[in-house]
Design an enzyme around this catalytic site. Sequence first.
Site, PDB file in Angstrom:
ATOM      1  N   GLU A 278      27.530  46.348  33.757  1.00  9.96           N
ATOM      2  CA  GLU A 278      28.961  46.180  33.474  1.00  9.96           C
ATOM      3  C   GLU A 278      29.191  44.685  33.309  1.00  9.96           C
ATOM      4  OE1 GLU A 278      31.109  48.481  32.965  1.00  9.96           O
ATOM      5  OE2 GLU A 278      30.204  50.280  33.825  1.00  9.96           O
ATOM      6  N   CYS A 312      37.344  41.535  33.549  1.00 10.01           N
ATOM      7  CA  CYS A 312      36.328  41.668  32.487  1.00 10.01           C
ATOM      8  C   CYS A 312      36.886  42.273  31.206  1.00 10.01           C
ATOM      9  CB  CYS A 312      35.185  42.541  32.998  1.00 10.01           C
ATOM     10  SG  CYS A 312      35.774  44.092  33.709  1.00 10.01           S
TER      11      CYS A 312
HETATM   12  P1  NAD Z   1      27.649  36.459  37.824  1.00 11.70           P
HETATM   13  O1  NAD Z   1      26.806  37.074  36.769  1.00 11.70           O
HETATM   14  O2  NAD Z   1      27.599  35.007  38.031  1.00 11.70           O
HETATM   15  O3  NAD Z   1      27.287  37.104  39.256  1.00 11.70           O
HETATM   16  C1  NAD Z   1      27.381  38.489  39.487  1.00 11.70           C
HETATM   17  C2  NAD Z   1      26.505  38.863  40.663  1.00 11.70           C
HETATM   18  O4  NAD Z   1      25.144  38.657  40.319  1.00 11.70           O
HETATM   19  C3  NAD Z   1      26.757  38.047  41.926  1.00 11.70           C
HETATM   20  O5  NAD Z   1      26.677  38.909  43.033  1.00 11.70           O
HETATM   21  C4  NAD Z   1      25.618  37.050  41.904  1.00 11.70           C
HETATM   22  O6  NAD Z   1      25.292  36.560  43.176  1.00 11.70           O
HETATM   23  C5  NAD Z   1      24.503  37.908  41.335  1.00 11.70           C
HETATM   24  N1  NAD Z   1      23.411  37.166  40.694  1.00 11.70           N
HETATM   25  C6  NAD Z   1      23.474  35.958  40.082  1.00 11.70           C
HETATM   26  N2  NAD Z   1      22.261  35.631  39.579  1.00 11.70           N
HETATM   27  C7  NAD Z   1      21.426  36.657  39.874  1.00 11.70           C
HETATM   28  C8  NAD Z   1      20.052  36.904  39.622  1.00 11.70           C
HETATM   29  N3  NAD Z   1      19.291  36.044  38.959  1.00 11.70           N
HETATM   30  N4  NAD Z   1      19.518  38.056  40.081  1.00 11.70           N
HETATM   31  C9  NAD Z   1      20.273  38.953  40.736  1.00 11.70           C
HETATM   32  N5  NAD Z   1      21.579  38.771  41.018  1.00 11.70           N
HETATM   33  C10 NAD Z   1      22.147  37.633  40.583  1.00 11.70           C
HETATM   34  O7  NAD Z   1      29.127  36.950  37.534  1.00 11.70           O
HETATM   35  P2  NAD Z   1      30.476  36.592  38.320  1.00 11.70           P
HETATM   36  O8  NAD Z   1      30.861  35.176  38.011  1.00 11.70           O
HETATM   37  O9  NAD Z   1      30.348  36.991  39.733  1.00 11.70           O
HETATM   38  O10 NAD Z   1      31.512  37.584  37.655  1.00 11.70           O
HETATM   39  C11 NAD Z   1      32.184  37.295  36.476  1.00 11.70           C
HETATM   40  C12 NAD Z   1      31.583  38.055  35.328  1.00 11.70           C
HETATM   41  O11 NAD Z   1      31.524  39.443  35.660  1.00 11.70           O
HETATM   42  C13 NAD Z   1      32.435  37.966  34.085  1.00 11.70           C
HETATM   43  O12 NAD Z   1      31.613  37.784  32.951  1.00 11.70           O
HETATM   44  C14 NAD Z   1      33.106  39.333  34.030  1.00 11.70           C
HETATM   45  O13 NAD Z   1      33.500  39.718  32.749  1.00 11.70           O
HETATM   46  C15 NAD Z   1      32.049  40.220  34.599  1.00 11.70           C
HETATM   47  N6  NAD Z   1      32.632  41.476  35.119  1.00 11.70           N
HETATM   48  C16 NAD Z   1      32.391  42.645  34.438  1.00 11.70           C
HETATM   49  C17 NAD Z   1      32.961  43.835  34.891  1.00 11.70           C
HETATM   50  C18 NAD Z   1      32.724  45.127  34.154  1.00 11.70           C
HETATM   51  O14 NAD Z   1      33.008  46.181  34.722  1.00 11.70           O
HETATM   52  N7  NAD Z   1      32.246  45.111  32.919  1.00 11.70           N
HETATM   53  C19 NAD Z   1      33.771  43.827  36.032  1.00 11.70           C
HETATM   54  C20 NAD Z   1      33.965  42.623  36.698  1.00 11.70           C
HETATM   55  C21 NAD Z   1      33.401  41.448  36.227  1.00 11.70           C
END
Ligand code: NAD
Length: 522
Positions: A278, A312
């Site tokens: 997502e 998102c």
């Molecule tokens: P992010 O990708 O920075 O982090 C998301 C999660 O991934 C966090 O828990 C982080 O600690 C973890 N993470 C980071 N690097 C990782 C790795 N290498 N391996 C495993 N886990 C890792 O995103 P964010 O800043 O927390 O959230 C914002 C983003 O999320 C935006 O792009 C938003 O659009 C998206 N989002 C999408 C949805 C959806 O349903 N499509 C919903 C909410 C947010």
Amino acid sequence: MLPRAGLAALCPLLRALRSAPGAAMSTGTFVVSQPLNFRGGARVQPADASGTEKAFEPATGRVIATFPCSGEKEVDLAVQDAKAAFKIWSKKSGLERAQILLEAARIIRARRDEIATVETINNGKSIFEARLDIDTAWQCLEYYAGVAGSLAGEHIQLPGGSFGYTRREPLGVCVGIGAWNYPFQIASWKSAPALACGNAMVFKPSPFTPVSTPLLAEVYVEAGAPPGLFNVVQGGAATGQFLCQHGDVAKVSFTGSVPTGTKIMEMAAQGIKPVTLELGGKSPLIVFADCDLENAVKGALMANFLTQGEVCCNGTRVFVQKEILNEFTEQVVKQTRKIKIGDPLLEGTRMGPLINRPHLERVLGFVKLAKEQGAKVLCGGDLYVPEDPKLKDGYFLSPCVLASCTDDMTCVKEEIFGPVLSILSFDTEAEVVERANNTSFGLAAGVFTRDLQRAHRVAAELQAGVCYVNNYNVSPVELPFGGYKKSGFGRENGRVTIEYYSQLKTVYVEMGDVDSAFESGP
Ligand code: NAD
């Protein structure tokens, strides 16, 4: 509504979490004193750590928790606890699982205010919105409780009385990794279908919002789930990698950005693990001249300013047909200026602070660049300092409307993830559909029109996983949610999600003799 001072008396979880028992729950008072990891049915300090993280209260800039990031050993212990719970849970009937999910939903509903309060303090979204998030959480558990009891395979008759049947079986230990914008909701939307299908889960929230997910873990235990069925490990990228690379993990469901989603998919590929992704978006909202203008304006605000724009599926590219461009723009600006910003725990507030200072700076940078590239700031886009002195270090930004935008501007192409709405104009349906689809994202899209045929024609043409007609950003749990293109794949919510948390086994049953291709006998 309960006064916030009165809330404290009714909130056992909050009392347990606060460092100063008896203190009123208001902005500027909350500190986490308990461990934030949850494993084997209880809060625990992690067995090992790869560094520490700090969680903030965005409204004040205060640190509310300093916590260790779970290391490889702790991740393994959580996975082993989940494996043990899976053995018990996967043997239960759908109805038995449903009873526990329903009880968990009942507990969340009863604790709506206290969980919402924690979410508001740690995330910054208004308490008004946080309560609605908690509603979508318990509704999701109720929905999948209903689904659990009806999970079934098929019976298929074959020649000669032989037959086959299919069994819908759980995957095993599923990993959930969440973003910071809807912490409790994301954990609920992932765990409810996973548990309904008979899986166990280890969940890692974002290090920015670690506080509310352990509350969900406590709820499941209180509802009667076996210890270890839903575990929480805390940390950032390293902890997430340990989870994705763990040999006993059967599936990863991820919510976050496209770059991280790419890494998750690469890691999952090494173990041939299914993933649900997502990811981000840059969704179009198309407003035709024949729309109900008042509803379209309301839709545009819903599409851009919930949770400070950190959503998102936000419809941040607002395409408006030229005939109504001036009137629509005027109304959007008028309504945007009315949005009440401030202390997110106050009942009247509709916009709180952004998640943290670096993100605030990033969003301000997008507004600055938009101006340099020729967009006009019609309102907002500035740091906002509330009158209340305790909020002086909060990460507040006034909601921004940008006009005179063009498709090549950065504010129109990139996900800003803040309260910034870009208005673009268009002439014809064919033109706007092409421009709306001209993006690598495909999470959501919206169309406002009174023309029934056009609404469905455009919805069919838009390259997005979710299309809203005459509304925006409503996500009932009955409807599947997920993206096209780089916004990801797999779905959350709706009945289809059981396919992402289960696998199908085919059983062939022979009722006659083996008709062998090889000669038998001496
Ligand atoms: P992010 O990708 O920075 O982090 C998301 C999660 O991934 C966090 O828990 C982080 O600690 C973890 N993470 C980071 N690097 C990782 C790795 N290498 N391996 C495993 N886990 C890792 O995103 P964010 O800043 O927390 O959230 C914002 C983003 O999320 C935006 O792009 C938003 O659009 C998206 N989002 C999408 C949805 C959806 O349903 N499509 C919903 C909410 C947010």
